[in-house]
Design a protein around this motif. Structure first.
Motif, PDB file in Angstrom:
ATOM      1  N   CYS A 184       7.764  -0.137   5.574  1.00  0.00           N
ATOM      2  CA  CYS A 184       7.272   0.389   4.289  1.00  0.00           C
ATOM      3  C   CYS A 184       5.750   0.357   4.242  1.00  0.00           C
ATOM      4  O   CYS A 184       5.116   1.274   3.705  1.00  0.00           O
ATOM      5  CB  CYS A 184       7.859  -0.418   3.137  1.00  0.00           C
ATOM      6  N   ILE A 185       5.149  -0.689   4.805  1.00  0.00           N
ATOM      7  CA  ILE A 185       3.688  -0.776   4.843  1.00  0.00           C
ATOM      8  C   ILE A 185       3.103   0.348   5.684  1.00  0.00           C
ATOM      9  O   ILE A 185       2.061   0.928   5.350  1.00  0.00           O
ATOM     10  CB  ILE A 185       3.255  -2.152   5.389  1.00  0.00           C
ATOM     11  N   ALA A 186       3.765   0.681   6.778  1.00  0.00           N
ATOM     12  CA  ALA A 186       3.259   1.756   7.643  1.00  0.00           C
ATOM     13  C   ALA A 186       3.511   3.133   7.041  1.00  0.00           C
ATOM     14  O   ALA A 186       2.679   4.037   7.165  1.00  0.00           O
ATOM     15  CB  ALA A 186       3.911   1.657   9.021  1.00  0.00           C
ATOM     16  N   LEU A 187       4.666   3.304   6.364  1.00  0.00           N
ATOM     17  CA  LEU A 187       5.014   4.623   5.835  1.00  0.00           C
ATOM     18  C   LEU A 187       4.157   5.027   4.638  1.00  0.00           C
ATOM     19  O   LEU A 187       3.902   6.212   4.436  1.00  0.00           O
ATOM     20  CB  LEU A 187       6.487   4.648   5.415  1.00  0.00           C
ATOM     21  N   GLY A 188       3.720   4.053   3.828  1.00  0.00           N
ATOM     22  CA  GLY A 188       2.922   4.376   2.642  1.00  0.00           C
ATOM     23  C   GLY A 188       1.672   5.181   2.978  1.00  0.00           C
ATOM     24  O   GLY A 188       1.512   6.318   2.496  1.00  0.00           O
ATOM     25  N   PRO A 189       0.762   4.644   3.812  1.00  0.00           N
ATOM     26  CA  PRO A 189      -0.428   5.438   4.180  1.00  0.00           C
ATOM     27  C   PRO A 189      -0.090   6.704   4.955  1.00  0.00           C
ATOM     28  O   PRO A 189      -0.765   7.722   4.803  1.00  0.00           O
ATOM     29  CB  PRO A 189      -1.243   4.466   5.047  1.00  0.00           C
ATOM     30  N   MET A 190       0.959   6.647   5.798  1.00  0.00           N
ATOM     31  CA  MET A 190       1.309   7.844   6.571  1.00  0.00           C
ATOM     32  C   MET A 190       1.753   8.983   5.651  1.00  0.00           C
ATOM     33  O   MET A 190       1.358  10.141   5.850  1.00  0.00           O
ATOM     34  CB  MET A 190       2.414   7.496   7.573  1.00  0.00           C
ATOM     35  N   LEU A 191       2.567   8.671   4.656  1.00  0.00           N
ATOM     36  CA  LEU A 191       2.957   9.700   3.687  1.00  0.00           C
ATOM     37  C   LEU A 191       1.751  10.191   2.899  1.00  0.00           C
ATOM     38  O   LEU A 191       1.639  11.376   2.577  1.00  0.00           O
ATOM     39  CB  LEU A 191       4.016   9.137   2.739  1.00  0.00           C
ATOM     40  N   GLY A 192       0.836   9.257   2.572  1.00  0.00           N
ATOM     41  CA  GLY A 192      -0.377   9.661   1.873  1.00  0.00           C
ATOM     42  C   GLY A 192      -1.231  10.609   2.697  1.00  0.00           C
ATOM     43  O   GLY A 192      -1.724  11.629   2.188  1.00  0.00           O
ATOM     44  N   PHE A 193      -1.395  10.296   3.980  1.00  0.00           N
ATOM     45  CA  PHE A 193      -2.180  11.173   4.855  1.00  0.00           C
ATOM     46  C   PHE A 193      -1.511  12.538   5.006  1.00  0.00           C
ATOM     47  O   PHE A 193      -2.191  13.575   5.031  1.00  0.00           O
ATOM     48  CB  PHE A 193      -2.356  10.526   6.232  1.00  0.00           C
ATOM     49  N   MET A 194      -0.177  12.538   5.106  1.00  0.00           N
ATOM     50  CA  MET A 194       0.519  13.812   5.220  1.00  0.00           C
ATOM     51  C   MET A 194       0.333  14.646   3.958  1.00  0.00           C
ATOM     52  O   MET A 194       0.112  15.865   4.027  1.00  0.00           O
ATOM     53  CB  MET A 194       2.016  13.569   5.477  1.00  0.00           C
ATOM     54  N   GLY A 195       0.419  13.999   2.791  1.00  0.00           N
ATOM     55  CA  GLY A 195       0.180  14.724   1.545  1.00  0.00           C
ATOM     56  C   GLY A 195      -1.235  15.267   1.470  1.00  0.00           C
ATOM     57  O   GLY A 195      -1.461  16.378   0.964  1.00  0.00           O
ATOM     58  N   VAL A 197      -3.159  16.145   4.066  1.00  0.00           N
ATOM     59  CA  VAL A 197      -3.277  17.281   4.992  1.00  0.00           C
ATOM     60  C   VAL A 197      -2.628  18.529   4.401  1.00  0.00           C
ATOM     61  O   VAL A 197      -3.201  19.630   4.427  1.00  0.00           O
ATOM     62  CB  VAL A 197      -2.639  16.917   6.349  1.00  0.00           C
ATOM     63  N   ILE A 198      -1.424  18.364   3.831  1.00  0.00           N
ATOM     64  CA  ILE A 198      -0.743  19.519   3.233  1.00  0.00           C
ATOM     65  C   ILE A 198      -1.519  20.040   2.027  1.00  0.00           C
ATOM     66  O   ILE A 198      -1.626  21.258   1.802  1.00  0.00           O
ATOM     67  CB  ILE A 198       0.694  19.124   2.844  1.00  0.00           C
ATOM     68  N   LEU A 226      -6.419  14.098  -1.845  1.00  0.00           N
ATOM     69  CA  LEU A 226      -6.847  12.736  -1.526  1.00  0.00           C
ATOM     70  C   LEU A 226      -6.142  11.688  -2.374  1.00  0.00           C
ATOM     71  O   LEU A 226      -6.097  10.511  -1.994  1.00  0.00           O
ATOM     72  CB  LEU A 226      -8.359  12.613  -1.719  1.00  0.00           C
ATOM     73  N   LEU A 227      -5.595  12.070  -3.515  1.00  0.00           N
ATOM     74  CA  LEU A 227      -4.902  11.101  -4.368  1.00  0.00           C
ATOM     75  C   LEU A 227      -3.690  10.498  -3.668  1.00  0.00           C
ATOM     76  O   LEU A 227      -3.381   9.322  -3.852  1.00  0.00           O
ATOM     77  CB  LEU A 227      -4.472  11.762  -5.675  1.00  0.00           C
ATOM     78  N   THR A 228      -2.980  11.281  -2.862  1.00  0.00           N
ATOM     79  CA  THR A 228      -1.831  10.737  -2.141  1.00  0.00           C
ATOM     80  C   THR A 228      -2.254   9.657  -1.155  1.00  0.00           C
ATOM     81  O   THR A 228      -1.571   8.647  -0.998  1.00  0.00           O
ATOM     82  CB  THR A 228      -1.100  11.864  -1.399  1.00  0.00           C
ATOM     83  N   THR A 229      -3.384   9.868  -0.498  1.00  0.00           N
ATOM     84  CA  THR A 229      -3.887   8.853   0.431  1.00  0.00           C
ATOM     85  C   THR A 229      -4.279   7.583  -0.306  1.00  0.00           C
ATOM     86  O   THR A 229      -4.005   6.465   0.156  1.00  0.00           O
ATOM     87  CB  THR A 229      -5.088   9.403   1.216  1.00  0.00           C
ATOM     88  N   VAL A 230      -4.924   7.725  -1.448  1.00  0.00           N
ATOM     89  CA  VAL A 230      -5.338   6.554  -2.227  1.00  0.00           C
ATOM     90  C   VAL A 230      -4.127   5.722  -2.621  1.00  0.00           C
ATOM     91  O   VAL A 230      -4.102   4.496  -2.426  1.00  0.00           O
ATOM     92  CB  VAL A 230      -6.122   6.994  -3.484  1.00  0.00           C
ATOM     93  N   PHE A 231      -3.100   6.362  -3.161  1.00  0.00           N
ATOM     94  CA  PHE A 231      -1.919   5.614  -3.591  1.00  0.00           C
ATOM     95  C   PHE A 231      -1.154   5.055  -2.397  1.00  0.00           C
ATOM     96  O   PHE A 231      -0.551   3.984  -2.489  1.00  0.00           O
ATOM     97  CB  PHE A 231      -1.019   6.499  -4.449  1.00  0.00           C
ATOM     98  N   GLY A 232      -1.162   5.761  -1.272  1.00  0.00           N
ATOM     99  CA  GLY A 232      -0.528   5.219  -0.069  1.00  0.00           C
ATOM    100  C   GLY A 232      -1.205   3.962   0.417  1.00  0.00           C
ATOM    101  O   GLY A 232      -0.553   2.983   0.820  1.00  0.00           O
TER     102      GLY A 232
END
Length: 275
Positions: A184-195, A197-198, A226-232
């Protein structure tokens, strides 16, 4: 396992209610803002009066609470990836709470347990009393003691092997679900970065459709992305604090298990020497 599902269900209901409340408040906030803009549009404002209104806007933003600001930014980030990031936070917190409760229940007064076992073996010469004491005491250390005392008639070497083998089993139980927390710790920022990029791709698509670079479109698209990355990153930081606490508790329990196992083997050796 039932406790884990119960915690997950409670947190899921709470998160669903909170998310629905956030989006409901956002709709009310948007409708009120639209109404105010429609009412304010017909009234022309002089240039001298417009300047103080612009200066009052940052003050109004400062009056918003931190939680309300986070809700507004969460809604602006989009429902898709923000929901995935929120799900990682909920699932990670549920697993962390389950581990903290388990580790709290696994704590044992090792000194008192050792004194009771030594008294039963060395003074009373009563193996069954020592077994009963371990069986009535909760925690992995008591379970290890019980497995060792079950083989006390086979010699100190067999007791030591049993203690070491069952200690590995208890370590596995202590470290259960820790891997999922790390995921879960790894997926949070990864999902944020994907959001992010998209969202950037979407911003460039809008620029291409308009055929001209507009600062408003570029800034708005980049901000939402960038908001997705911040929350991730926020999710990862919160869960990392809990994970470090859990790992610290596990290390302390493992060290206590090793020390107490050595003391138990020494007690068994003394008991055999008396016979």
């Amino acid at each position: 396992m039932k406790k884990v599902f119960a915690v997950l269900a409670i947190l899921g209901v709470f998160a669903f209610g909170m998310t629905s409340n956030i989006f409901a408040q956002d709709e009310e906030y948007t409708s009120e803002e639209t109404t105010v803009q429609e009412e304010a549009a017909p009234a022309p404002a002089p240039a001298a009066v417009a300047a103080p209104a612009q200066e009052a806007t940052p003050v109004a933003e400062q009056e918003l609470g931190t939680f309300k600001t986070l809700k507004i930014k969460f809604i602006e980030g989009g429902a898709g990836f923000m929901a995935c990031v929120a799900l990682c936070l909920i699932l990670g917190l549920a697993l962390c709470i389950e581990r903290i409760i388990y580790l709290s229940l696994a704590s044992t007064n090792t000194k008192k347990l050792l004194e009771g076992v030594e008294e039963a073996l060395l003074e009373d010469n009563d193996v069954e009393a020592a077994k009963e004491l371990c069986a009535n005491t909760r925690g992995p250390i008591a379970s290890i003691f019980y497995q060792g005392l079950m083989r006390i008639d086979e010699g100190a070497d067999v007791v030591e092997k049993a203690v070491v083998s069952y200690g590995g089993v208890q370590m596995g139980l202590l470290e259960k679900n820790v891997t999922w927390i790390s995921l879960c710790i790894a997926l949070g920022p990864m999902l944020g970065f994907m959001g992010t990029v998209i969202g950037m791709i979407g911003a460039f698509d809008r620029i291409q459709q308009m055929g001209d670079i507009s600062a408003t479109i570029v800034a708005g698209g980049i901000k939402v992305a960038l908001l997705t990355t911040v929350f991730g990153l926020i999710v990862a930081m919160i869960l990392q604090v809990f994970l470090n606490f859990i790992l610290t508790r596990i290390e302390a329990l493992v060290s206590e298990m090793e020390d107490s196992s050595i003391s138990l083997v020494d007690t068994v050796i003394k008991y055999k020497a008396q016979k």
